[in-house]
Design a protein around this motif. Structure first.
Motif, PDB file in Angstrom:
ATOM      1  N   MET A 246      32.060  37.316  47.569  1.00  0.00           N
ATOM      2  CA  MET A 246      32.863  37.828  46.463  1.00  0.00           C
ATOM      3  C   MET A 246      33.252  36.732  45.488  1.00  0.00           C
ATOM      4  SD  MET A 246      35.185  40.834  48.180  1.00  0.00           S
ATOM      5  CE  MET A 246      35.849  41.303  46.578  1.00  0.00           C
ATOM      6  N   LEU A 247      33.334  35.487  45.974  1.00  0.00           N
ATOM      7  CA  LEU A 247      33.593  34.376  45.052  1.00  0.00           C
ATOM      8  C   LEU A 247      32.368  34.068  44.198  1.00  0.00           C
ATOM      9  CD1 LEU A 247      35.611  31.781  47.179  1.00  0.00           C
ATOM     10  CD2 LEU A 247      36.489  33.520  45.619  1.00  0.00           C
ATOM     11  N   GLU A 248      31.198  34.155  44.804  1.00  0.00           N
ATOM     12  CA  GLU A 248      29.968  33.824  44.086  1.00  0.00           C
ATOM     13  C   GLU A 248      29.743  34.800  42.933  1.00  0.00           C
ATOM     14  OE1 GLU A 248      27.054  33.906  47.149  1.00  0.00           O
ATOM     15  OE2 GLU A 248      27.833  32.091  48.128  1.00  0.00           O
ATOM     16  N   ASN A 249      29.355  34.248  41.795  1.00  0.00           N
ATOM     17  CA  ASN A 249      29.078  35.054  40.592  1.00  0.00           C
ATOM     18  C   ASN A 249      30.295  35.855  40.126  1.00  0.00           C
ATOM     19  OD1 ASN A 249      26.276  34.259  40.587  1.00  0.00           O
ATOM     20  ND2 ASN A 249      25.939  35.741  42.234  1.00  0.00           N
ATOM     21  N   ASP A 250      31.494  35.423  40.548  1.00  0.00           N
ATOM     22  CA  ASP A 250      32.746  36.057  40.107  1.00  0.00           C
ATOM     23  C   ASP A 250      32.807  37.550  40.422  1.00  0.00           C
ATOM     24  OD1 ASP A 250      33.776  33.671  39.173  1.00  0.00           O
ATOM     25  OD2 ASP A 250      33.121  33.997  37.111  1.00  0.00           O
ATOM     26  N   VAL A 251      32.242  37.940  41.562  1.00  0.00           N
ATOM     27  CA  VAL A 251      32.314  39.346  41.956  1.00  0.00           C
ATOM     28  C   VAL A 251      33.766  39.793  42.068  1.00  0.00           C
ATOM     29  CG1 VAL A 251      31.806  40.988  43.820  1.00  0.00           C
ATOM     30  CG2 VAL A 251      30.070  39.321  43.104  1.00  0.00           C
ATOM     31  N   TRP A 252      34.632  38.934  42.608  1.00  0.00           N
ATOM     32  CA  TRP A 252      36.046  39.291  42.779  1.00  0.00           C
ATOM     33  C   TRP A 252      36.703  39.609  41.436  1.00  0.00           C
ATOM     34  CZ3 TRP A 252      40.493  36.118  41.548  1.00  0.00           C
ATOM     35  CH2 TRP A 252      40.175  34.890  40.936  1.00  0.00           C
ATOM     36  N   LEU A 253      36.316  38.896  40.387  1.00  0.00           N
ATOM     37  CA  LEU A 253      36.872  39.160  39.059  1.00  0.00           C
ATOM     38  C   LEU A 253      36.276  40.423  38.442  1.00  0.00           C
ATOM     39  CD1 LEU A 253      36.984  35.549  37.558  1.00  0.00           C
ATOM     40  CD2 LEU A 253      38.931  36.956  38.287  1.00  0.00           C
ATOM     41  N   ASP A 254      34.977  40.598  38.594  1.00  0.00           N
ATOM     42  CA  ASP A 254      34.339  41.807  38.065  1.00  0.00           C
ATOM     43  C   ASP A 254      34.937  43.055  38.701  1.00  0.00           C
ATOM     44  OD1 ASP A 254      32.687  40.282  36.453  1.00  0.00           O
ATOM     45  OD2 ASP A 254      30.979  40.365  37.824  1.00  0.00           O
ATOM     46  N   ASN A 255      35.155  43.005  40.012  1.00  0.00           N
ATOM     47  CA  ASN A 255      35.737  44.164  40.696  1.00  0.00           C
ATOM     48  C   ASN A 255      37.143  44.459  40.198  1.00  0.00           C
ATOM     49  OD1 ASN A 255      33.403  44.339  42.164  1.00  0.00           O
ATOM     50  ND2 ASN A 255      34.304  43.754  44.128  1.00  0.00           N
ATOM     51  N   ALA A 256      37.936  43.398  40.021  1.00  0.00           N
ATOM     52  CA  ALA A 256      39.305  43.589  39.541  1.00  0.00           C
ATOM     53  C   ALA A 256      39.319  44.098  38.102  1.00  0.00           C
ATOM     54  CB  ALA A 256      40.079  42.277  39.648  1.00  0.00           C
ATOM     55  N   ARG A 257      38.400  43.611  37.291  1.00  0.00           N
ATOM     56  CA  ARG A 257      38.325  44.101  35.902  1.00  0.00           C
ATOM     57  C   ARG A 257      38.029  45.598  35.874  1.00  0.00           C
ATOM     58  NH1 ARG A 257      35.058  39.212  35.118  1.00  0.00           N
ATOM     59  NH2 ARG A 257      36.383  37.620  34.133  1.00  0.00           N
ATOM     60  N   ALA A 258      37.125  46.027  36.739  1.00  0.00           N
ATOM     61  CA  ALA A 258      36.776  47.447  36.780  1.00  0.00           C
ATOM     62  C   ALA A 258      37.980  48.296  37.195  1.00  0.00           C
ATOM     63  CB  ALA A 258      35.614  47.674  37.738  1.00  0.00           C
ATOM     64  N   ALA A 259      38.695  47.846  38.222  1.00  0.00           N
ATOM     65  CA  ALA A 259      39.865  48.593  38.680  1.00  0.00           C
ATOM     66  C   ALA A 259      40.950  48.618  37.611  1.00  0.00           C
ATOM     67  CB  ALA A 259      40.400  47.978  39.970  1.00  0.00           C
ATOM     68  N   ASN A 260      41.210  47.471  36.991  1.00  0.00           N
ATOM     69  CA  ASN A 260      42.234  47.413  35.948  1.00  0.00           C
ATOM     70  C   ASN A 260      41.861  48.274  34.746  1.00  0.00           C
ATOM     71  OD1 ASN A 260      43.414  45.531  37.642  1.00  0.00           O
ATOM     72  ND2 ASN A 260      43.711  43.987  36.060  1.00  0.00           N
ATOM     73  N   ALA A 261      40.584  48.265  34.374  1.00  0.00           N
ATOM     74  CA  ALA A 261      40.150  49.055  33.223  1.00  0.00           C
ATOM     75  C   ALA A 261      40.347  50.548  33.474  1.00  0.00           C
ATOM     76  CB  ALA A 261      38.688  48.759  32.908  1.00  0.00           C
ATOM     77  N   ALA A 262      40.051  50.995  34.693  1.00  0.00           N
ATOM     78  CA  ALA A 262      40.272  52.401  35.029  1.00  0.00           C
ATOM     79  C   ALA A 262      41.752  52.751  34.939  1.00  0.00           C
ATOM     80  CB  ALA A 262      39.734  52.684  36.427  1.00  0.00           C
ATOM     81  N   ALA A 263      42.608  51.832  35.403  1.00  0.00           N
ATOM     82  CA  ALA A 263      44.049  52.068  35.329  1.00  0.00           C
ATOM     83  C   ALA A 263      44.520  52.127  33.882  1.00  0.00           C
ATOM     84  CB  ALA A 263      44.795  50.970  36.092  1.00  0.00           C
ATOM     85  N   THR A 264      43.955  51.294  33.025  1.00  0.00           N
ATOM     86  CA  THR A 264      44.325  51.292  31.614  1.00  0.00           C
ATOM     87  C   THR A 264      43.978  52.620  30.950  1.00  0.00           C
ATOM     88  OG1 THR A 264      44.072  48.893  31.436  1.00  0.00           O
ATOM     89  CG2 THR A 264      43.946  50.154  29.388  1.00  0.00           C
ATOM     90  N   THR A 265      42.828  53.174  31.295  1.00  0.00           N
ATOM     91  CA  THR A 265      42.434  54.481  30.756  1.00  0.00           C
ATOM     92  C   THR A 265      43.445  55.552  31.135  1.00  0.00           C
ATOM     93  OG1 THR A 265      40.079  53.919  30.778  1.00  0.00           O
ATOM     94  CG2 THR A 265      40.643  56.257  30.808  1.00  0.00           C
ATOM     95  N   LEU A 266      43.872  55.546  32.384  1.00  0.00           N
ATOM     96  CA  LEU A 266      44.861  56.525  32.825  1.00  0.00           C
ATOM     97  C   LEU A 266      46.219  56.274  32.176  1.00  0.00           C
ATOM     98  CD1 LEU A 266      44.009  56.790  36.638  1.00  0.00           C
ATOM     99  CD2 LEU A 266      43.420  58.396  34.811  1.00  0.00           C
TER     100      LEU A 266
END
Length: 334
Positions: A246-266
């Motif tokens: 999850m650290l490699e290629n910033d997967v941890w950040l990509d996943n968090a961005r996706a979750a945060n973006a969904a929350a922003t839409t709601l």
């Protein structure tokens, strides 16, 4: 359509691939190649030398850190709605052999520096009262608010002034990093943090969290406590492998961005009139009557009731944006 907990989300593809790759002969416990890479990987991420220890749960990460920072006779300053107070079945007291959680208030489960001063000021410096020894804050908080670097630095300054160890429960640390735009270093050691429970499970991991120590003095003791507490898995490479993936290629950040973006839409669908707190991570606390909640559930959505007249919505790294859009429309139609 699930919005009740990011704990229920599947493990992300990078984690599953890493588990398959780690399924081969290697040294047991934490002597394997993956575990041995963790210190360097996290040191690069945090821009300073750290000790990184894998554990199986966030509760274990929190409690092992607090057991190192607080003696059995001491107290842990924490918000009254913190996970260590509300959701860990007394585990901090168990791991510390009796330390007391000293509860603080603050809007949105945030702790302000003056609350620390006030709590410490109430304690007589004698043998008859528990002496505060550690401060524990959650970032993002249990109500989805993110501490900024400046806020963390102010807390760190008060912790240092009162000689308190400083721990961060980062079950949703990735979401806080994305929300604030700050570096991991700015939210931790640069602000005076001694130990971080770095959450991966809510963010797409399977069953591994990282305990990050910015002060090496505690590392050996925590490793012994980890074994004594039954958290030294014999095939630890599977824990380390998924964290590194999850650290490699910033997967941890990509996943968090996706979750945060969904929350922003709601959040946009809810509007300020329905939101109990601003949405700064992947949790929303929404004003909703029982009838309104029932109407939305009847269309296939799953979420938790919270306080009276409130529900909690949690988005995940894998959130189906079609479902997000449908829930947003259902909320607008109330």
């Amino acid at each position: 359509m699930r919005f009740f907990s990011d704990n229920a989300a599947p493990a992300c593809p990078a984690v599953m691939d890493a588990l398959v790759a780690a399924n081969r002969l290697d040294t047991a416990y934490d002597g394997d190649a993956w575990s041995q890479r963790m210190d360097a990987a996290f040191s690069d991420l945090f821009e300073t030398q750290v000790t990184a220890i894998w554990v199986g749960t966030g509760t274990a990460a929190n409690c092992l850190a607090l057991a190192a920072l607080c003696p059995p006779t001491g107290g842990i300053l924490a918000h009254r709605y913190s996970h260590i107070e509300m959701d860990e079945a007394g585990a901090p007291g168990f791991y510390t052999h009796g330390a007391k959680i000293m509860l603080l208030d603050g809007d949105g489960a945030k702790i302000a520096p003056d609350a620390i001063d006030a709590a410490v000021g109430l304690v007589r410096k004698d043998v008859h009262q528990v002496q505060p020894a550690a401060l524990s804050v959650t970032n993002a908080t249990e109500y989805g608010l993110a501490y900024t670097p400046a806020e963390m630095a102010a807390l760190g300054e008060r912790a240092k002034a009162h000689d308190l160890g400083f721990h961060v429960d980062g079950a949703r640390f990735a979401n806080a990093v994305v929300s604030t735009g700050a570096s991991p270093a700015e939210l931790t050691w640069k602000a005076g943090v001694d130990a971080l429970s770095f959450g991966f499970i809510k963010n797409g991991g399977m069953n591994a969290e990282a305990l990050i120590l910015f002060d090496k003095i505690h590392a050996d003791n925590i490793r012994r406590m980890k074994k004594r507490a039954g958290h030294l898995s014999s095939k630890g490479r599977f824990a380390a492998a998924q964290i590194l993936a999850m650290l490699e290629n910033d997967v941890w950040l990509d996943n968090a961005r996706a979750a945060n973006a969904a929350a922003t839409t709601l959040a946009e669908a809810c509007g300020k009139e329905r939101l109990v707190y601003p949405v700064e991570a992947n949790e929303l606390f929404v004003k909703m009557t029982a009838d309104e909640a029932a109407a939305i559930r009847a269309t296939g959505f799953d979420f938790y009731d919270w306080a009276p007249g409130e529900v909690r919505l949690v988005t995940s790294w894998d959130q189906d944006m079609d479902a997000v859009d449908k829930l947003a429309e259902a909320i607008r139609s109330l």
